[in-house]
Write an enzyme that holds these catalytic residues in place. Structure first.
Site, PDB file in Angstrom:
ATOM      1  N   TYR A   1      -1.580  -0.900  10.844  1.00 24.74           N
ATOM      2  CA  TYR A   1      -1.857  -1.399   9.485  1.00 24.74           C
ATOM      3  C   TYR A   1      -0.669  -1.076   8.572  1.00 24.74           C
ATOM      4  CZ  TYR A   1      -3.361  -1.250   4.655  1.00 24.74           C
ATOM      5  OH  TYR A   1      -3.412  -1.406   3.292  1.00 24.74           O
TER       6      TYR A   1
ATOM      7  N   LYS B   1       2.317  -3.565   6.585  1.00 23.32           N
ATOM      8  CA  LYS B   1       2.662  -3.554   5.162  1.00 23.32           C
ATOM      9  C   LYS B   1       4.167  -3.356   4.997  1.00 23.32           C
ATOM     10  CE  LYS B   1      -1.294  -4.417   3.393  1.00 23.32           C
ATOM     11  NZ  LYS B   1      -1.506  -5.766   2.798  1.00 23.32           N
TER      12      LYS B   1
ATOM     13  N   SER C   1       0.829  -1.205   0.000  1.00 19.97           N
ATOM     14  CA  SER C   1       0.000   0.000   0.000  1.00 19.97           C
ATOM     15  C   SER C   1       0.861   1.253   0.000  1.00 19.97           C
ATOM     16  CB  SER C   1      -0.888  -0.013   1.257  1.00 19.97           C
ATOM     17  OG  SER C   1      -1.497   1.242   1.445  1.00 19.97           O
TER      18      SER C   1
HETATM   19  C1  WQD Z   1      -9.685   8.950   1.509  1.00 17.95           C
HETATM   20  C2  WQD Z   1      -9.938  10.422   1.828  1.00 17.95           C
HETATM   21  C3  WQD Z   1     -10.242  10.843   4.167  1.00 17.95           C
HETATM   22  C4  WQD Z   1     -14.054   8.775   4.675  1.00 17.95           C
HETATM   23  C5  WQD Z   1      -6.935   3.817   3.085  1.00 17.95           C
HETATM   24  C6  WQD Z   1      -5.749   2.997   3.460  1.00 17.95           C
HETATM   25  C7  WQD Z   1      -4.995   2.602   2.203  1.00 17.95           C
HETATM   26  C8  WQD Z   1      -5.940   1.889   1.301  1.00 17.95           C
HETATM   27  C9  WQD Z   1      -7.144   2.762   0.967  1.00 17.95           C
HETATM   28  C10 WQD Z   1      -5.900  -0.500   1.425  1.00 17.95           C
HETATM   29  C11 WQD Z   1      -9.189  10.876   3.080  1.00 17.95           C
HETATM   30  C12 WQD Z   1     -11.504  11.180   3.367  1.00 17.95           C
HETATM   31  C13 WQD Z   1     -12.891   9.272   4.109  1.00 17.95           C
HETATM   32  C14 WQD Z   1     -15.063   9.672   5.102  1.00 17.95           C
HETATM   33  C15 WQD Z   1     -13.712  11.513   4.393  1.00 17.95           C
HETATM   34  N1  WQD Z   1      -6.349   0.659   1.883  1.00 17.95           N
HETATM   35  N2  WQD Z   1     -12.736  10.623   3.973  1.00 17.95           N
HETATM   36  N3  WQD Z   1     -14.856  11.017   4.934  1.00 17.95           N
HETATM   37  O1  WQD Z   1      -7.322   6.582   4.259  1.00 17.95           O
HETATM   38  O2  WQD Z   1      -6.599   7.391   1.941  1.00 17.95           O
HETATM   39  O3  WQD Z   1      -6.483   4.986   2.484  1.00 17.95           O
HETATM   40  O4  WQD Z   1      -7.764   3.112   2.195  1.00 17.95           O
HETATM   41  O5  WQD Z   1      -5.254  -0.748   0.479  1.00 17.95           O
HETATM   42  O6  WQD Z   1      -3.939   1.763   2.561  1.00 17.95           O
HETATM   43  O7  WQD Z   1      -4.887   3.789   4.232  1.00 17.95           O
HETATM   44  O8  WQD Z   1      -8.704   6.055   2.183  1.00 17.95           O
HETATM   45  O9  WQD Z   1     -11.071   6.284   1.587  1.00 17.95           O
HETATM   46  O10 WQD Z   1     -10.436   6.179   4.048  1.00 17.95           O
HETATM   47  O11 WQD Z   1      -9.910   8.231   2.722  1.00 17.95           O
HETATM   48  O12 WQD Z   1     -13.547  12.739   4.259  1.00 17.95           O
HETATM   49  O13 WQD Z   1     -16.154   9.267   5.611  1.00 17.95           O
HETATM   50  O14 WQD Z   1     -11.320  10.585   2.103  1.00 17.95           O
HETATM   51  O15 WQD Z   1     -10.026  11.817   5.176  1.00 17.95           O
HETATM   52  O16 WQD Z   1      -8.803  12.226   2.880  1.00 17.95           O
HETATM   53  P1  WQD Z   1      -7.233   6.360   2.785  1.00 17.95           P
HETATM   54  P2  WQD Z   1     -10.106   6.636   2.671  1.00 17.95           P
END
Ligand code: WQD
Length: 334
Positions: free
Chosen positions: A151, A155, A126
């Protein structure tokens, strides 16, 4: 057909990769403990590939199962290892759950692979390993920062374990943000419980299943104050796994451990995603700006040029298609 063991093969990326493997002429064999998915994903896969894939319901730590799989399926040409927990927030609350499943699980798998002479593995890593990058876009030589969650640590440690197992041929794939669903809507992202990731929460809230979206933070140093990510269509990601597998099985890799960033090379803020969602679906998501989420990085997106030159792979699908397919999948959920 070459047998490919797909651990976590009923999960979001795993199930889409099973389809791409079949289409490329491989025989995917699924191992999944159903801890974060449902067995009826097999129904969608059966419709998509024309037969029900071989499925073993078991945990990657049940090492006796590997003997059964080899006995029943014959030689396994390679393993694609998806089976791991991936919720950043949950990993902070329950570190031992993550270290046991993601690390002990990997070690059990590698022990079995060594026992049965399986030397090829494609590993699900990741962009989290980069932490908060000093420069964007990040390439494969960008510094690995101290993990900000258990997490992310699993990785990083997983990559170290694989590098140290020099008897292995490893393709280590660092995903950016996988989203979307198969265009038929027969398979997609099935988060059990309240989704922590942006897109599944967004589609469930637009479908009226959840309260309106809370945007985690609106005062970051970005164009509109919200975080930037590199969103990639899950079908593009699935195709990249086949490209990496082909590289392994055709003996084209340059060294025993190779790393590739799998992103589009495009960064989008959360608010830009919401605007694109409305353009793609005609639906205007309700949202409110809330506090920042601990552990979020401000901005990360990929330099995907190494995967393009070495794997001959490049993401083809843009954000509108990702969001249209994600919404199409949501509308088919009962
Ligand atoms: C994306 C953006 C949040 C939810 C994670 C893991 C990564 C991968 C993908 C596995 C951020 C914002 C989110 C919400 C929001 N996993 N958000 N409101 O954290 O970038 O990555 O998932 O492979 O390894 O770390 O993904 O979709 O959670 O967040 O504003 O209800 O959306 O703050 O900026 P993230 P995400």
């Amino acid at each position: 057909m070459k047998n490919i063991l797909v651990t976590g093969g009923l999960g979001f990326i795993g199930s889409h990769t099973v389809v791409s493997l079949h289409e490329a002429g491989y025989n995917p064999i699924i191992l999944d403990n159903l801890s974060n998915t449902r067995e009826n994903v097999l129904d969608g896969l059966e419709k998509l590939i024309g037969r029900r894939p071989v499925f073993y319901k078991c945990d990657i730590n049940d090492i006796i199962v590997y003997e059964k799989i080899v006995a029943e399926s014959g030689e396994i040409a390679a393993v694609i290892h998806f089976a791991a927990f991936k919720d950043v927030g949950e990993s902070v609350e329950q570190p031992l759950k993550y270290y046991h499943n993601n690390m002990q699980g990997l070690i059990s798998l590698l022990t079995a692979m060594k026992q049965f002479g399986i030397a090829n593995i494609v590993f699900s890593s990741s962009c989290t390993v980069y932490g908060e990058p000093d420069n964007v876009p990040v390439n494969e030589t960008s510094p690995i920062k101290p993990a900000v969650s258990p997490y992310g640590a699993t990785k990083q440690m997983g990559e170290t374990v694989l590098r140290d197992c020099a008897w292995l041929n490893t393709q280590c794939l660092r995903y950016f943000n996988p989203i979307g669903a198969h265009p038929t809507g027969l398979i997609g992202e099935l988060p059990l419980g309240v989704p922590s990731n942006l897109i599944p929460y967004l589609t469930q809230s637009v479908a009226g299943l959840r309260p309106p979206l809370t945007v985690h933070g609106g005062n970051y140093p970005t164009t509109d104050g919200t975080c930037i990510r590199d969103y990639i269509h899950v079908c593009d990601l699935a195709d990249a796994h086949v490209a990496a597998l082909n590289r392994l099985l055709e003996g084209k890799q340059h060294k025993t451990f190779e790393v590739f960033n799998l992103g589009t090379g495009e960064g989008s803020t959360v608010l830009q995603v919401l605007t694109k969602f409305e353009e793609a679906t005609g639906l205007k998501p309700e949202y409110k700006i809330g506090p920042r989420r601990p552990g979020d990085v401000v901005a990360v997106w990929a330099d995907p040029s190494l995967a393009e030159s070495r794997l001959g792979w490049k993401a083809k699908r843009g954000l509108p298609e990702m969001l249209r397919d994600a919404w199409n999948w949501q509308t088919k959920q009962t």
